[in-house]
Design a protein around this motif. Structure first.
Motif, PDB file in Angstrom:
ATOM      1  N   GLU A  61      16.413  82.394  47.229  1.00 29.48           N
ATOM      2  CA  GLU A  61      16.237  81.748  48.479  1.00 29.48           C
ATOM      3  C   GLU A  61      15.397  82.606  49.388  1.00 29.48           C
ATOM      4  O   GLU A  61      15.311  83.681  49.556  1.00 29.48           O
ATOM      5  CB  GLU A  61      17.612  81.846  49.210  1.00 29.48           C
ATOM      6  CG  GLU A  61      18.711  80.814  48.888  1.00 29.48           C
ATOM      7  CD  GLU A  61      19.898  80.880  49.609  1.00 29.48           C
ATOM      8  OE1 GLU A  61      20.136  80.356  50.510  1.00 29.48           O
ATOM      9  OE2 GLU A  61      20.688  81.513  48.918  1.00 29.48           O
TER      10      GLU A  61
ATOM     11  N   GLY B  76      30.967  84.420  49.773  1.00 27.00           N
ATOM     12  CA  GLY B  76      30.044  83.371  49.398  1.00 27.00           C
ATOM     13  C   GLY B  76      28.555  83.646  49.716  1.00 27.00           C
ATOM     14  O   GLY B  76      27.568  82.814  49.661  1.00 27.00           O
TER      15      GLY B  76
ATOM     16  N   GLN C 183      26.400  86.104  48.343  1.00 32.07           N
ATOM     17  CA  GLN C 183      26.266  87.069  47.309  1.00 32.07           C
ATOM     18  C   GLN C 183      25.052  87.637  47.302  1.00 32.07           C
ATOM     19  O   GLN C 183      24.760  88.524  46.771  1.00 32.07           O
ATOM     20  CB  GLN C 183      26.426  86.433  45.888  1.00 32.07           C
ATOM     21  CG  GLN C 183      27.962  85.863  45.604  1.00 32.07           C
ATOM     22  CD  GLN C 183      28.262  85.590  44.098  1.00 32.07           C
ATOM     23  OE1 GLN C 183      27.511  85.422  43.272  1.00 32.07           O
ATOM     24  NE2 GLN C 183      29.507  85.044  43.964  1.00 32.07           N
ATOM     25  N   GLN C 184      24.012  86.723  47.941  1.00 33.64           N
ATOM     26  CA  GLN C 184      22.591  87.296  47.836  1.00 33.64           C
ATOM     27  C   GLN C 184      22.349  88.394  48.879  1.00 33.64           C
ATOM     28  O   GLN C 184      21.510  89.373  48.746  1.00 33.64           O
ATOM     29  CB  GLN C 184      21.576  86.308  48.278  1.00 33.64           C
ATOM     30  CG  GLN C 184      21.819  85.636  49.546  1.00 33.64           C
ATOM     31  CD  GLN C 184      22.762  84.438  49.658  1.00 33.64           C
ATOM     32  OE1 GLN C 184      23.793  84.351  49.020  1.00 33.64           O
ATOM     33  NE2 GLN C 184      22.589  83.426  50.454  1.00 33.64           N
TER      34      GLN C 184
ATOM     35  N   LEU D 198      29.851  78.874  46.166  1.00 33.80           N
ATOM     36  CA  LEU D 198      29.952  80.367  46.300  1.00 33.80           C
ATOM     37  C   LEU D 198      29.279  81.277  45.208  1.00 33.80           C
ATOM     38  O   LEU D 198      29.555  82.277  44.905  1.00 33.80           O
ATOM     39  CB  LEU D 198      31.518  80.871  46.451  1.00 33.80           C
ATOM     40  CG  LEU D 198      32.422  80.301  47.515  1.00 33.80           C
ATOM     41  CD1 LEU D 198      33.946  81.032  47.292  1.00 33.80           C
ATOM     42  CD2 LEU D 198      31.763  80.488  48.864  1.00 33.80           C
ATOM     43  N   GLY D 199      28.078  80.596  44.907  1.00 31.01           N
ATOM     44  CA  GLY D 199      27.141  81.258  44.176  1.00 31.01           C
ATOM     45  C   GLY D 199      25.927  81.796  44.585  1.00 31.01           C
ATOM     46  O   GLY D 199      26.080  81.921  45.668  1.00 31.01           O
ATOM     47  N   MET D 200      25.063  82.163  43.678  1.00 29.75           N
ATOM     48  CA  MET D 200      23.825  82.810  44.413  1.00 29.75           C
ATOM     49  C   MET D 200      22.664  82.126  43.721  1.00 29.75           C
ATOM     50  O   MET D 200      22.830  82.040  42.662  1.00 29.75           O
ATOM     51  CB  MET D 200      23.952  84.338  44.252  1.00 29.75           C
ATOM     52  CG  MET D 200      22.694  85.021  44.487  1.00 29.75           C
ATOM     53  SD  MET D 200      22.696  86.697  44.187  1.00 29.75           S
ATOM     54  CE  MET D 200      21.178  87.324  44.484  1.00 29.75           C
TER      55      MET D 200
ATOM     56  N   ARG E 122      26.968  82.474  39.631  1.00 26.14           N
ATOM     57  CA  ARG E 122      28.261  83.056  40.288  1.00 26.14           C
ATOM     58  C   ARG E 122      28.628  84.421  39.544  1.00 26.14           C
ATOM     59  O   ARG E 122      28.927  84.436  38.400  1.00 26.14           O
ATOM     60  CB  ARG E 122      29.604  82.192  40.316  1.00 26.14           C
ATOM     61  CG  ARG E 122      30.545  82.821  41.304  1.00 26.14           C
ATOM     62  CD  ARG E 122      31.942  82.130  41.306  1.00 26.14           C
ATOM     63  NE  ARG E 122      31.564  80.771  41.729  1.00 26.14           N
ATOM     64  CZ  ARG E 122      32.466  79.765  41.585  1.00 26.14           C
ATOM     65  NH1 ARG E 122      33.277  80.090  40.721  1.00 26.14           N
ATOM     66  NH2 ARG E 122      32.150  78.537  42.034  1.00 26.14           N
ATOM     67  N   HIS E 123      28.202  85.473  40.403  1.00 25.05           N
ATOM     68  CA  HIS E 123      28.698  86.768  39.775  1.00 25.05           C
ATOM     69  C   HIS E 123      29.882  87.228  39.955  1.00 25.05           C
ATOM     70  O   HIS E 123      30.595  86.939  40.775  1.00 25.05           O
ATOM     71  CB  HIS E 123      27.770  87.785  40.284  1.00 25.05           C
ATOM     72  CG  HIS E 123      26.161  87.207  40.176  1.00 25.05           C
ATOM     73  ND1 HIS E 123      25.528  87.678  39.226  1.00 25.05           N
ATOM     74  CD2 HIS E 123      25.442  86.930  40.850  1.00 25.05           C
ATOM     75  CE1 HIS E 123      24.226  87.183  38.984  1.00 25.05           C
ATOM     76  NE2 HIS E 123      24.157  86.768  40.124  1.00 25.05           N
TER      77      HIS E 123
END
Lengths: 296, 62
Positions: free
Chosen positions: A186, A237, A239-240, B46-48, B61-62
């Motif tokens: 992103e 939510g 995670q980045q 809710l992933g990346m 998703r980790h």
């Protein structure tokens, strides 16, 4: 007062105070105030009373009564599992998990401190019997202080050199120097990492430190404490923005990237330095002949 | 760490033949749209977002 009553009372007081002295709130905010305080002070009081009770029991030659100390030991083991369970339960609510090793360390500490309270009151009781109350109180206090002092483990600053560095962004990958730690797809997240991201290099001083820092539990503990001390820009939510700790397998340097709320580099360095080294993650290859020979 | 899971693949019309399989695939018309769709999908699941570097983005998703 009944026989040995003042001895018991002195032991109880010193032991409870010793436990109270070891219960302090710090940045980890554990135990929580006031409920955990009440629980641990009461358990500490019981431990102190048992320790003090051992002296008159021995004096009266009631040797069989000493078995209640084993009940005490059982009780303190329960303290450990209670702490472990409750911490594991709230683990899901932490943005950056403590990790199992850290939880085990905290639980063990709570068990051990009850023994320390017991030992302080035992020594107070013994000295009370053979001399006077003020020497007993003094000796009990010194015992508690010494035990507490020697129970202090090393901190990360003792086993490693810490450098706060910039993170490197290569295309979509971020990391420190040549080490790629995360791929980010992103634009917005990449921009944030580029402008606000901070890298930390934890350089082990010797082979013992290398083995300790490589432990996953130790890394998680560092991330957790860092997130509390410096704050981490992170939410569920997102995670980045997760902080990461990765080992450079060639040099054994532990690299950490995170986005701090307080981007003050001097304090980030100081924060990492004071994070405790977990008991369960300590490895000492240098204590062995093979390890020492292989290290040169 | 639990296992990671590919939740979706996002790519543009040009790279259409690079992707296939049992994962939801989103074909977009422009890089800008791909960027927006991937960000939104990551928030929703809710992933990346990860960028494979060849014009394909995956949500993991980790």
């Amino acid at each position: 007062m009944f026989e040995h009553g003042s001895l018991l009372l002195t032991g109880l007081l010193v032991g409870t105070l010793a436990r109270a002295f070891m219960l302090k709130i710090d940045y980890r905010q554990f135990p929580s105030y006031p409920h955990s305080y009440a629980i641990h002070l009461t358990l500490g009081m019981i431990a102190a009373l048992l320790g003090a009770l051992a002296v008159p029991v021995l004096l009266e030659k009631e040797y069989i009564a000493i078995t209640f100390l084993t009940i005490a030991a059982q009780q303190f083991r329960d303290v450990r599992s209670i702490e472990r369970e409750s911490l594991a339960e709230i683990e899901k609510t932490e943005l950056i998990a403590r990790g199992e090793a850290y939880i085990e360390g905290i639980a063990k500490l709570f068990e051990a401190r009850n023994y320390l309270a017991l030992l302080s009151s035992l020594i107070t009781g013994l000295i009370y019997y053979y001399s006077s109350w003020y020497i007993a109180v003094l000796a009990g206090g010194i015992t508690a202080f010494l035990l507490h002092y020697f129970m202090k483990g090393p901190v990360v600053g003792d086993i490693a050199k810490i450098e706060v560095v910039d993170i490197t962004v290569k295309g979509n990958n971020i990391g420190i120097d040549d080490l790629i730690m995360m791929n980010i797809g992103e634009e917005e997240a990449l921009r944030k990492w580029r402008t606000e991201g901070v890298g930390i290099r934890i350089i082990p001083v010797d082979e013992n430190a290398r083995a300790t820092l490589a432990n996953l539990g130790q890394r998680q503990a560092i991330l957790h404490d860092l997130g509390i001390l410096m704050g981490a820009k992170l939410d569920e939510g997102l995670q980045q923005y997760t902080p990461m700790a990765r080992l450079d397998i060639d040099s054994s340097i532990l690299n950490i990237i995170f986005i701090p709320l307080e981007p003050d580099r001097i304090f980030i360095k100081k924060a990492v330095e004071r994070i405790p080294v977990l008991e369960s993650s300590q490895h000492k290859p240098l204590k062995d002949k093979i390890g020492r020979k292989a290290a040169d | 760490m639990d296992f990671s899971n590919i939740l979706a693949i996002i790519t543009t019309e040009i790279n259409r033949n690079k992707v296939s399989g049992g994962v939801p695939i989103f074909i977009t018309e422009s890089i800008k749209e791909m960027e927006e769709v991937s960000s939104l999908l990551a928030r929703l699941t809710l992933g990346m977002v990860h960028d494979l570097g060849n014009g394909i983005k995956v949500i993991i998703r980790h």
